[in-house]
Each structure stands twice: as structure tokens, then as C-alpha cells.
Scaffold this active site. Sequence first.
Site, PDB file in Angstrom:
ATOM      1  N   ASP A  39      17.946  21.773 -30.996  1.00  0.00           N
ATOM      2  CA  ASP A  39      18.693  20.576 -31.367  1.00  0.00           C
ATOM      3  C   ASP A  39      19.451  19.991 -30.176  1.00  0.00           C
ATOM      4  O   ASP A  39      20.026  18.933 -30.259  1.00  0.00           O
ATOM      5  CB  ASP A  39      19.637  20.856 -32.542  1.00  0.00           C
ATOM      6  CG  ASP A  39      20.499  22.090 -32.314  1.00  0.00           C
ATOM      7  OD1 ASP A  39      20.708  22.442 -31.136  1.00  0.00           O
ATOM      8  OD2 ASP A  39      20.949  22.690 -33.296  1.00  0.00           O
TER       9      ASP A  39
ATOM     10  N   ASP B 242      22.030  24.642 -28.093  1.00  0.00           N
ATOM     11  CA  ASP B 242      20.939  25.323 -27.403  1.00  0.00           C
ATOM     12  C   ASP B 242      20.841  24.935 -25.935  1.00  0.00           C
ATOM     13  O   ASP B 242      19.905  25.324 -25.249  1.00  0.00           O
ATOM     14  CB  ASP B 242      19.605  24.986 -28.078  1.00  0.00           C
ATOM     15  CG  ASP B 242      19.546  25.519 -29.495  1.00  0.00           C
ATOM     16  OD1 ASP B 242      20.161  26.569 -29.743  1.00  0.00           O
ATOM     17  OD2 ASP B 242      18.895  24.880 -30.338  1.00  0.00           O
TER      18      ASP B 242
ATOM     19  N   ASP C 211      13.544  26.533 -32.658  1.00  0.00           N
ATOM     20  CA  ASP C 211      14.712  26.865 -33.417  1.00  0.00           C
ATOM     21  C   ASP C 211      14.279  26.727 -34.869  1.00  0.00           C
ATOM     22  O   ASP C 211      13.348  25.985 -35.152  1.00  0.00           O
ATOM     23  CB  ASP C 211      15.736  25.773 -33.065  1.00  0.00           C
ATOM     24  CG  ASP C 211      17.128  26.178 -33.370  1.00  0.00           C
ATOM     25  OD1 ASP C 211      17.367  27.375 -33.498  1.00  0.00           O
ATOM     26  OD2 ASP C 211      17.974  25.275 -33.473  1.00  0.00           O
TER      27      ASP C 211
ATOM     28  N   CYS D 151       2.910   2.145   2.963  1.00  0.00           N
ATOM     29  CA  CYS D 151       4.151   1.388   3.133  1.00  0.00           C
ATOM     30  C   CYS D 151       5.325   2.259   2.708  1.00  0.00           C
ATOM     31  O   CYS D 151       6.385   2.243   3.333  1.00  0.00           O
ATOM     32  CB  CYS D 151       4.156   0.134   2.250  1.00  0.00           C
ATOM     33  SG  CYS D 151       2.869  -1.035   2.661  1.00  0.00           S
TER      34      CYS D 151
ATOM     35  N   CYS E 215       0.833  -1.191   0.000  1.00  0.00           N
ATOM     36  CA  CYS E 215       0.000   0.000   0.000  1.00  0.00           C
ATOM     37  C   CYS E 215       0.871   1.246   0.000  1.00  0.00           C
ATOM     38  O   CYS E 215       2.068   1.186   0.252  1.00  0.00           O
ATOM     39  CB  CYS E 215      -0.863   0.004   1.232  1.00  0.00           C
ATOM     40  SG  CYS E 215       0.114  -0.095   2.719  1.00  0.00           S
TER      41      CYS E 215
HETATM   42  P1  ADP Z   1      21.304  29.051 -35.395  1.00  0.00           P
HETATM   43  O1  ADP Z   1      21.521  27.682 -34.816  1.00  0.00           O
HETATM   44  O2  ADP Z   1      19.942  29.583 -35.124  1.00  0.00           O
HETATM   45  O3  ADP Z   1      21.700  29.137 -36.818  1.00  0.00           O
HETATM   46  P2  ADP Z   1      23.864  30.049 -34.499  1.00  0.00           P
HETATM   47  O4  ADP Z   1      24.233  30.891 -33.344  1.00  0.00           O
HETATM   48  O5  ADP Z   1      24.424  28.696 -34.590  1.00  0.00           O
HETATM   49  O6  ADP Z   1      22.284  30.041 -34.561  1.00  0.00           O
HETATM   50  O7  ADP Z   1      24.275  30.844 -35.803  1.00  0.00           O
HETATM   51  C1  ADP Z   1      23.800  32.153 -36.007  1.00  0.00           C
HETATM   52  C2  ADP Z   1      24.116  32.643 -37.385  1.00  0.00           C
HETATM   53  O8  ADP Z   1      25.496  32.843 -37.528  1.00  0.00           O
HETATM   54  C3  ADP Z   1      23.739  31.695 -38.484  1.00  0.00           C
HETATM   55  O9  ADP Z   1      22.401  31.824 -38.877  1.00  0.00           O
HETATM   56  C4  ADP Z   1      24.686  32.141 -39.596  1.00  0.00           C
HETATM   57  O10 ADP Z   1      24.153  33.245 -40.289  1.00  0.00           O
HETATM   58  C5  ADP Z   1      25.910  32.541 -38.843  1.00  0.00           C
HETATM   59  N1  ADP Z   1      26.841  31.437 -38.789  1.00  0.00           N
HETATM   60  C6  ADP Z   1      27.134  30.671 -37.753  1.00  0.00           C
HETATM   61  N2  ADP Z   1      28.058  29.747 -38.051  1.00  0.00           N
HETATM   62  C7  ADP Z   1      28.338  29.922 -39.353  1.00  0.00           C
HETATM   63  C8  ADP Z   1      29.211  29.268 -40.269  1.00  0.00           C
HETATM   64  N3  ADP Z   1      29.975  28.237 -39.912  1.00  0.00           N
HETATM   65  N4  ADP Z   1      29.259  29.731 -41.538  1.00  0.00           N
HETATM   66  C9  ADP Z   1      28.498  30.756 -41.907  1.00  0.00           C
HETATM   67  N5  ADP Z   1      27.665  31.413 -41.097  1.00  0.00           N
HETATM   68  C10 ADP Z   1      27.579  31.009 -39.829  1.00  0.00           C
HETATM   69 MG    MG Z   2      22.033  26.291 -33.906  1.00  0.00          MG
END
Ligand code: ADP
Ligand code: MG
Length: 763
Positions: A651, A655, A454, A16, A13
Amino acid sequence: MNHANYRVKGMHCASCAGIIENTFKKIDGVQSVEVNYGTETAKVEFDESKTNPHALSEKIEKFGYSLVIPTANEMGMSADEHAIHIGLNQSRKEKLEEVAGMRSKVILAIPLAIFSVFIMGWDILAQYNTVFIMSDMIKEFFHHLLPIMATYMLFIVGKPYLLGFYRFLRYGKANMDTLIGIGTVAAYLYSFVVTAFEDVLSPFINVENTYYDVTIIVIAFITLGKYLEARSKIKTGDAIEKLLNLQAKTALVIRNGKEIEISVNNVAHGDIIIIKPGAKIPVDGIITEGSSFVDESMVSGEPMPVQKKVGDSIVSGTLNTNGTFTFKATKVGSETLLAQIIKMVEEAQGSKAPIQALADKISSIFVPTTLVIAFLTLGAWLLIGTSTLGFSQALSFGLVSFVGVLVIACPCALGLATPTAIIVGVGKGAKEGILIKDAATLEKLHKVDTVIVDKTGTITIGKPTLVDIQNLSNLKNDELVSILASLEKKSEHPIANAIVSYAQEKNILLNQVSSFEGIQGKGLKGLIDSVEYFVGNTKLIKDLGVTFNTSEIDQFTAQGKTPAILATKDKVLGFVMVADEIKAESKQAIEDLHKLGIKVVMLTGDDEKAAKYMASLVGIDDVVAHVLPQDKLVKIKELQSQGRVVAMAGDGVNDAPALAQADVGIAMGTGTDVAIESAGITLLGGDISKLVKAIKLSKMTMRGIKQNLFWAFIYNIVGIPLAAGVFYPIFGWLLSPVFAGFAMAMSSVSVVSNSLRIKAKKL
Ligand code: ADP
Ligand code: MG
């Protein structure tokens, strides 16, 4: 500090759980303890230098409980999750045996109860001249038969209650068995004394009134109730059983060039495993040869088999269709996705929902309170009743009320209300690929009114492709892409993957990059041939202070495409645009969330125009673009300060802080790389329509719990005064202990059945 989860034997129960918790808490070295009646487990945190599981178990053994402690042998194996599987199966087997034992008791008890009801009914009907009065000889015969039956019922079938009574006398610990024990023993003893001293007592009391039938019927009903409860309780937990059955027992591996079949426990990292048509995948890994369609529905809830080719990852517990392939084991034993799922489901099912605190508190004070009420009732009948009804009648009613109160007050149903619904809810989720970390998360989810998503990977597929190249320099297009791809090769952003894949497809050679650095939320930088390059969004270019007319990219972003701009310190060399596809289910899911009254906000680091365009395609209310990861957190806090209950779906990789800040963090898992631990809820095979299902599941479970609590409470609230005879002076109502026993049994059964209903409901 040792943190362990033990199965507990002998729990009958909810009270317990309280007794065991209180006993453990008093032991030196025990840090925390949580006992769950639903799963019959105890989670104990203790200092190994001060106590040990055996000592803990000993402390509760005198109250009729014990911990199931894995033997050294099992412990050795339990490094490997599979041992737990086997252990679990054993416990299920034990439970089935226990149920079988209860069944045989029921089979004997119920005919006796029916017989007693028959005699009792006949007596009553005879009083109203509806049936003939039994001859004295037959009556005399029954008179002697009933005590024998009652003795059998009390001492054989009712042994647990008798023991409960004994422990009460010996240790002063009362659980629900004690209540039943005192009640039935009282009815039995009274009747026994009356029978034995019939002649002596006849001037004082009505010796016709004996209560053997009460003992017989109450014990029979309660035994029946417990049997039905135990049977359905096993059913509430069968999600785990189904998951366990997904686990392959053996694997076909290549060792020393030979195919051999080994136990799945012995599969090591790097083993090459052969999968034939129709075989279960034994561990997680990556396909090295061949291809096939694999049915992943059991772990992700996705009904369609998925095509798998060389380089793709596969997970244990899924089922091959008709191809043949080999794969390399990357995760074995407790690391596999299936093992993690099982562990998580198990833990979640055993965890306590906050709403249960109330039920726990009530059941912990219920038993002592009931005892007091029962004695007060008896006293009141004797005191007040004697003056109006005469001693004999008052004693008789008092006794009936005393037993009735004890029997009906059992808060068993109260203790089952929350855990059974949680077990079913969590299990149902797992079947749909919705992994819930704990009961508290499931409870919180139903209050969510704002969902933050996202963009990349949540609303869109998350695999963008390069769709446009705009060259603003004297470099050749291939050279521009080469620089971009060389830099992006070091990044893990989906944009990077798009660019690198494009370069690979076009066989563009890559350069050596040094001093690479990611620039959070904006892009990246690095050196090629001692020239410093930057790749990123418009924000990054603005920061650099180079001249760039952003209107050049507007026509692209207006179509939801995202730019990756290549620049040096002095000028922009060009840009590429990548585009991601919206997931097929996104639009419908957003619509469903709206129907549930939930506001959906898209938070993304991406370009504002691109994000707004994508949002408009799926019907999202509100877009916040160009946010840095740390700003996601701020935005969530802002919404929370407005009194919103926020769920964040992301993801789960970059995040993580935002997921943690949200009231409910939801990780969208794809493939094998699911960070199950990181979020409150993991949606396997992650599309957001599962989020809708998860919220519905939470609402469904909470509704079930509330219904359960209502029925458990109302029944005690109405039952106790009725049984005490409070209404007798006004309406002449008195609840027979027989009905009290029946009602009590039925209440537990109905609570468990109500929880099981959740299983059948559509999400
Ligand atoms: P999210 O996951 O929403 O894209 P991030 O912080 O990972 O956010 O990235 C923000 C922005 O920075 C992206 O949308 C892109 O425009 C730019 N960015 C990030 N990493 C790269 C990369 N490796 N090459 C080109 N642009 C990038
Ligand atoms: Mg991202």
C-alpha cells in the site's frame, strides 16, 4: 545547487547529446548533466553562484544548440504546475512548426531527387542499350542543370549539414550532421572542380564522372528521413498531450456567496467548487454536497464511472457524468494528482534506461571513428586501387566510398532506439493507470521473477468489516465493543476502521483514551479510566503472557477472518473477528503472473491461518504470515540473495522500507492519497491485475528496445564495410552513396515506427 530541466533546441542527432553533455561538464559549477535526444531535454544540476542557465546556453550556441529558458514571467507561474502545461503546449506548437518547415523542404527536395534518379537511371540503362542514348544537346543541358540543383540542395536544403561541416572546421566538434556535411560537400566540390576545369583535368581523370546527383539525393533522402522521424517522434510523446488535455482550464467557484468562473490557476485551498453535468473536475477535493457518477478512466484506467457522494474524494482530470455536486478543494496547482502524474510521466520519459548506456557510448565514438574510417577508405582506394584500376577509376571509387561511409555511418537510429521506446512505453502505462517513475524501473521490471504481495488492500479490498463478537467477560457486548472502538479510533489499521465503523453504526458511545501506543505488527495499547487495555493478534496476547486458548479463534481464522483480541494485563476479555473481501481480479491476476513464470509470495502481518486461507482462494504459492514490517525487508533480502529479482506490491504507506528494498517497489494507490513518489511504480485504482499489465508492458518495451538496437547496429555494421568497398575486390559490390542515404533515412524511420508499434499492442 539548482536542479533544472531545460528543453534544448537544435538537437538533430544522438551525438548532439554527447557534445552538449561534454561541453556542460567542463563548465565550472556544473555538477551533473544528462541530455536526452528522445525528449530533447537537458537535466542540469549546477551551482547558482558559479553559473546560470544563460551562460550555459551561450556555451552551446556556437555549436548550433540552445537551452529554452523560461522567462521571469513564466517562472513566477511555474510554481503552479499549470504554467508547465502551457509551456509544454508551446513546445509542441514549436515542434509542429518545425515539422511543417521540414515538410516544405521535403516537398521541394524530393522532386529534384526523383529527377536526378531518373537521369542517373537513364545513363545506366543507356549503357546497356536498354534505352536510347540522349542526344548531346540534352545531355549538355542536364550537365548544366544538375550543378544548379545540387547548389540549391547543398546551400538551402542542406544548410544544417553545411553548418555541421563548418563547425567541425571551426571548433573541431563533429556530430552526425558533420558526417553528412563532409560527405555531400566532398561530392559537390569534386564535381564542381571537374566541371570547372574539365579541359585541364580530362587527360588525368574521367571527367564524365560527376557526383552532383549524390549531393542532391543524399540530402533529399536524409531530409525526408528527418521529417518522417520528427513527425513520428511527436506521436511518441502524445500521451503527455492527452494528459494535458484532461486539465480543465477554468473552475466554477463560490466566492462571497456568488458563483464565478475563475482560471484553474486561481483556485485556492478550501474553495467550494460547483460541478455541473458533463464538467471536468478542475482540482482535487472532497465532495460537500450532492452526488454523481464520475468517470475516472483517464487517471486510473478503470472504465466504469464510480459513484461519488458526500465525503468521497475526487481528482482533477476526471469527468462528471450527469449529477451535480459541490466539493471543497484540498489539492490545487502542482499538488493535484493529475499534475503529479504529468510531472512523473514527463520525468520518466526523459530519464535514461541503463540499456541506453551502451548505445550512448557507441554513438559518442562513432562520429570520430567514422571520420577516420572514411579517410582511410579514400586513402586505401587511391593507394591500392590505382595500381589495379588506374588513378581515375580509383579516385572515382574512392570518392564514392568516402561519401558512402560518411553517410551510412550516421548512428541516428542508434540514438533513437531506446528513448523512443521508453517514451511510448511510459506513455502507454500512464494511460492504463500504471505510473512509472523512471526508465530504469521499467527496464528492471521485465526481469522480475518473484512478486511479493501484501494481503490487505492488495489481494483483498482492504476494507474489512466486523463479522463476529465473542465475549469472554462479564461486560455487555456493547461495552466490549465500546472499549475496542475507543482504542481503535486512534489507529489507522484497516482492522481499526472495521471496528470503529461497526460502533458508529450501532451508535455505541466511545470513551476517552490516554497513553495510546501502537505496537508494531501486533496491535496497540491505551488507558481507559486508568485501566490498561491491549488490542491485537495472538502474538500480542502471547507476549502479555495471559492465558488464552487460541483454538477458540481457529474456526474463524480457518475461514480467512482476522481476530482483534481485547485483553488487560491479566486476562482476555473477548475478541472480534473482521473479514475482508477478496478483490474480484485477484485470482485471475495471480494466474496470469504464474503464466509469466513469476512466483507469488504473500507477506502479511496477519494471522497465519487466515492468510493461508485467503492465499489458497487466489492460488498464491507461498505465505509468510505474522511478519513485522522490518521482517518484510529481511524476507525480501533473503529472496534477493537467492538470486531472485523481487517486486514488492504494497500500500506504500507502512510498507515503504520494503518497497525500497525490493528491486521494483510497486505502490497500489487508491483514491487521492497516492504516494506517487514513494515507489518505482504506482498502480492507480490499484488492483493487482494492473501489475500483470505493467510487467507485460515492461517486457514489450524491452523487446522493442532490443529490436531497435539490433536494427540500428546491424545496419551500421553491414553498411560501413559495404560502403567502404571492402567487398568490391571479391564480389564487385560497391554501395552507392545514394543508397546509403536512403538506407540511413529508412533506418531512423523504422526504429521510430517500431517503437510506435508498442502503442498499438494489447497489454
Ligand atoms: P499488515 O499490514 O500486513 O496487516 P501490520 O504490521 O500493519 O501488517 O499489522 C500486523 C498485524 O498486527 C495485523 O494483522 C493485526 O493482527 C495486528 N494489528 C495491527 N494493528 C492493529 C490494530 N489497530 N488493531 C488490531 N490489530 C492490529
Ligand atoms: Mg499494512
